[in-house]
Design an enzyme around this catalytic site. Structure first.
Site, PDB file in Angstrom:
ATOM      1  N   GLN A 175     -17.892   7.790  -3.715  1.00 32.75           N
ATOM      2  CA  GLN A 175     -17.199   6.582  -3.258  1.00 32.75           C
ATOM      3  C   GLN A 175     -16.431   6.867  -1.973  1.00 32.75           C
ATOM      4  OE1 GLN A 175     -13.967   5.330  -5.839  1.00 32.75           O
ATOM      5  NE2 GLN A 175     -14.498   3.190  -5.548  1.00 32.75           N
ATOM      6  N   GLY A 176     -16.816   6.227  -0.877  1.00 35.70           N
ATOM      7  CA  GLY A 176     -16.175   6.433   0.421  1.00 35.70           C
ATOM      8  C   GLY A 176     -15.143   5.367   0.717  1.00 35.70           C
ATOM      9  N   TYR A 177     -14.002   5.443   0.060  1.00 34.66           N
ATOM     10  CA  TYR A 177     -12.930   4.470   0.258  1.00 34.66           C
ATOM     11  C   TYR A 177     -11.751   5.087   1.012  1.00 34.66           C
ATOM     12  CZ  TYR A 177     -14.751   0.798  -2.895  1.00 34.66           C
ATOM     13  OH  TYR A 177     -15.473  -0.207  -3.467  1.00 34.66           O
ATOM     14  N   SER A 178     -11.040   6.025   0.369  1.00 39.65           N
ATOM     15  CA  SER A 178      -9.782   6.539   0.911  1.00 39.65           C
ATOM     16  C   SER A 178      -9.975   7.271   2.232  1.00 39.65           C
ATOM     17  CB  SER A 178      -9.122   7.485  -0.095  1.00 39.65           C
ATOM     18  OG  SER A 178      -8.739   6.787  -1.257  1.00 39.65           O
TER      19      SER A 178
ATOM     20  N   SER B  16     -14.463  12.135  -4.471  1.00 40.88           N
ATOM     21  CA  SER B  16     -14.863  12.889  -5.669  1.00 40.88           C
ATOM     22  C   SER B  16     -16.367  13.104  -5.697  1.00 40.88           C
ATOM     23  CB  SER B  16     -14.429  12.143  -6.933  1.00 40.88           C
ATOM     24  OG  SER B  16     -13.035  11.981  -6.975  1.00 40.88           O
TER      25      SER B  16
ATOM     26  N   GLU C 265     -14.838  -0.258 -12.139  1.00 46.56           N
ATOM     27  CA  GLU C 265     -14.330   1.083 -12.414  1.00 46.56           C
ATOM     28  C   GLU C 265     -13.438   1.105 -13.645  1.00 46.56           C
ATOM     29  OE1 GLU C 265     -12.308   4.724  -9.852  1.00 46.56           O
ATOM     30  OE2 GLU C 265     -11.858   2.659  -9.300  1.00 46.56           O
TER      31      GLU C 265
ATOM     32  N   SER D 167      -2.561   4.442  -6.564  1.00 47.32           N
ATOM     33  CA  SER D 167      -1.353   5.169  -6.952  1.00 47.32           C
ATOM     34  C   SER D 167      -0.413   4.270  -7.752  1.00 47.32           C
ATOM     35  CB  SER D 167      -0.623   5.694  -5.712  1.00 47.32           C
ATOM     36  OG  SER D 167      -0.052   4.621  -4.987  1.00 47.32           O
ATOM     37  N   ASN D 168       0.490   4.909  -8.501  1.00 49.06           N
ATOM     38  CA  ASN D 168       1.454   4.140  -9.293  1.00 49.06           C
ATOM     39  C   ASN D 168       2.249   3.176  -8.420  1.00 49.06           C
ATOM     40  OD1 ASN D 168       0.613   5.475 -11.555  1.00 49.06           O
ATOM     41  ND2 ASN D 168       2.642   6.225 -12.142  1.00 49.06           N
ATOM     42  N   GLU D 169       2.619   3.622  -7.210  1.00 47.28           N
ATOM     43  CA  GLU D 169       3.412   2.764  -6.334  1.00 47.28           C
ATOM     44  C   GLU D 169       2.633   1.500  -5.956  1.00 47.28           C
ATOM     45  OE1 GLU D 169       3.046   5.966  -6.076  1.00 47.28           O
ATOM     46  OE2 GLU D 169       5.081   6.766  -6.293  1.00 47.28           O
TER      47      GLU D 169
END
Length: 388
Positions: free
Chosen positions: A126-129, A161, A244, A367-369
Site C-alpha cells: 500500500q503506497g499511501y504514507s 509494509s 481494511e 494514528s491515535n491523534e
C-alpha cells in the site's frame, strides 16, 4: 445446524486436515514484528489454500471467491486464528486491493489482477504514507503525469509494509498540478519491478524490517492502471481504508486473546499474579478485549447494512491502545529478566517483540491523534481543529 455453523465446521475440518505435515511447523509463524519468519513457506501454504478454494472467501464467486456471507467470513477468520494458522502473506491484495477493484475497477483491471490475487501469484503493498503525509494522507506530494500510454510517477512513500516482498503497489499520487489536500489525487497500480523504483527496508525496534521506504524516480505504469477517474483518488483510497477494517479484525482479536492468556499463564508460573496490581491490570485487559469484540460486532453490523459507521475509528483507537498496553503488561510480568535479550546480538523473546512492535499499533493505519480528530469532527460534530 445453521449454514454458518456448517461452514465453520468445514473450515475447522479443512485446517485440521491440512495444517499438518510440511505445514505443521508454520503454526503461529509470522505476524506483526515477525513477518520475516518462514516467508517462502507461508507463501507456499497460502498457495495451497488457494488451490483448495480458501483464499478470498468473501469475494463474489464470479471473481474467484466463495461468496461467503458476512457471518461466514467472520467464522473463517476466527477458525483460522483458533487453528493458529500462520500470518497471511497475501492479505493486502485479498482484503484491501481486491475489494477496491471489485467496487471501482474496470472489467479489464478485474480480469488482469483479481485471478492472480486469488491464486497468490502476485503480492501487493500500500503506497499511501509519505515523510510529510503519514496519517495526514491528503498532504501527499508524490506526483504522476500522463505521458502517452503511461503514467510517470515521481516521489517517495514510507512505512510501506511488505514492499520488499511485493510485486505491485497501489499508489495515491497527485495528478493535477496546483491541487491541494484531497483534491487532484489519483489511485494508480504500479509494478515494483519497473525501472525507477527503489525499495529500502527500514530496520525497526525489533531488529526486523517489515516497513520500507519506496522511491519512484520517473517510474512508469500503464495508463490503464488508473483505478477510478483521474482526480477520484481520495474517494477510492478512503474506500480501501474502509475494507481494511473489515471482518478480519475478529480473527485479529482471537490472536489478542491467545496473547493475553499466555501473559496470564506466565504471571501464574513466575508468581507475578500474586501482586494485586498485576491482577487488576489483567482484569482490565480482559474487560478491554471484550469491549473490543462487541464494538467490532457493532461495526460489522453497520457494514452489513451498507454503511460502516463511526465504530471503525473508535475500534481502531481502542484496540491499538489496548494492544500497546498489553505489551507493557507482558514486560512487567516478565520482571527484570525481560530487559535481557534472549541471545546475542539481538535475539528477542516473544514478549520483548510484542512490547516493541506494539508501540507502532497507535501509529499505523491512522494514528491515535488522527483518529481522535476524526471522531471529534465527523462523529461528534465538534468545531474543526485549526489548520495552517
Amino acid at each position: 445446524m445453521s449454514d454458518v455453523e456448517e461452514f465453520r465446521r468445514e473450515v475447522r475440518g479443512w485446517l485440521r486436515a491440512h495444517l499438518t505435515g510440511e505445514f505443521a511447523t508454520l503454526r503461529g509463524r509470522g505476524g506483526p514484528g515477525r513477518e520475516h519468519e518462514a516467508h517462502p513457506e507461508r507463501l507456499a501454504w497460502e498457495r495451497h489454500m488457494a488451490a483448495h478454494g480458501w483464499t478470498c472467501v468473501g469475494w463474489p464467486k464470479e471473481y474467484g471467491g466463495r461468496g461467503a456471507s458476512l457471518e461466514e467470513q467472520v467464522a473463517f477468520h476466527e477458525e483460522y486464528a483458533l487453528a493458529d494458522g500462520p500470518a497471511r502473506v497475501g492479505h493486502i491484495g485479498e482484503q484491501l486491493l481486491g475489494p477496491t477493484l471489485i467496487a471501482f475497477g474496470t472489467p479489464a483491471q478485474r480480469a488482469r489482477f483479481l485471478p492472480r490475487i486469488v491464486a497468490v501469484d502476485e503480492l501487493w503493498c500500500q503506497g499511501y504514507s509519505e515523510p510529510d503525509a503519514g496519517s495526514d494522507l491528503a498532504n501527499v506530494r508524490t506526483r504522476a503525469e500522463r505521458d502517452g500510454g503511461s503514467w510517470v510517477v515521481t516521489g517517495q512513500k514510507v512505512w510501506t509494509s511488505g514492499a520488499h516482498e511485493a510485486d505491485w503497489c497501489f499508489v495515491v499520487a497527485r495528478t493535477e498540478p496546483g491541487s491541494t489536500r484531497h483534491h487532484g489525487l489519483s489511485y494508480l497500480l504500479v509494478p515494483l519491478d519497473a525501472p525507477g523504483v527503489e525499495i529500502r527496508p527500514i530496520v525497526q525496534l525489533t531488529g526486523t524490517s517489515e516497513f520500507n521506504e519506496v522511491f519512484f524516480d520517473g517510474a512508469r505504469t500503464d495508463a490503464g492502471h488508473l483505478v477510478g477517474a483521474p482526480g477520484e483518488g481520495w474517494k477510492v483510497a478512503m474506500a480501501t481504508l474502509g475494507f481494511e477494517r473489515g471482518v478480519s479484525t475478529l480473527g485479529q482479536q482471537v490472536g489478542f486473546r491467545r496473547e493475553l492468556e499466555a501473559v496470564i499463564d506466565l504471571a501464574r508460573r513466575n508468581g507475578a499474579a500474586a501482586d494485586p496490581l498485576v491482577r487488576d491490570r489483567i482484569a482490565r485487559a480482559w474487560t478491554g478485549l471484550e469491549t473490543i469484540r462487541f464494538n467490532a460486532l457493532r461495526m460489522l453490523g453497520g457494514v452489513a447494512a451498507g454503511a460502516p459507521g463511526p465504530e471503525a475509528s473508535i475500534n481502531k483507537i481502542f484496540w491499538a491502545t489496548w494492544h500497546r498496553e498489553l505489551g507493557e503488561l507482558a514486560m512487567d510480568v516478565c520482571g527484570a529478566g525481560g530487559m535481557l535479550a534472549a541471545g546475542a546480538p539481538y535475539d528477542l523473546t516473544d514478549w520483548q517483540r510484542l512490547y516493541l512492535f506494539s508501540r507502532a499499533d497507535t501509529l499505523y493505519a491512522g494514528s491515535n491523534e488522527i483518529q481522535r480528530t476524526i471522531i471529534a469532527e465527523r462523529v461528534l460534530g465538534l468545531p474543526k481543529e485549526a489548520r495552517p
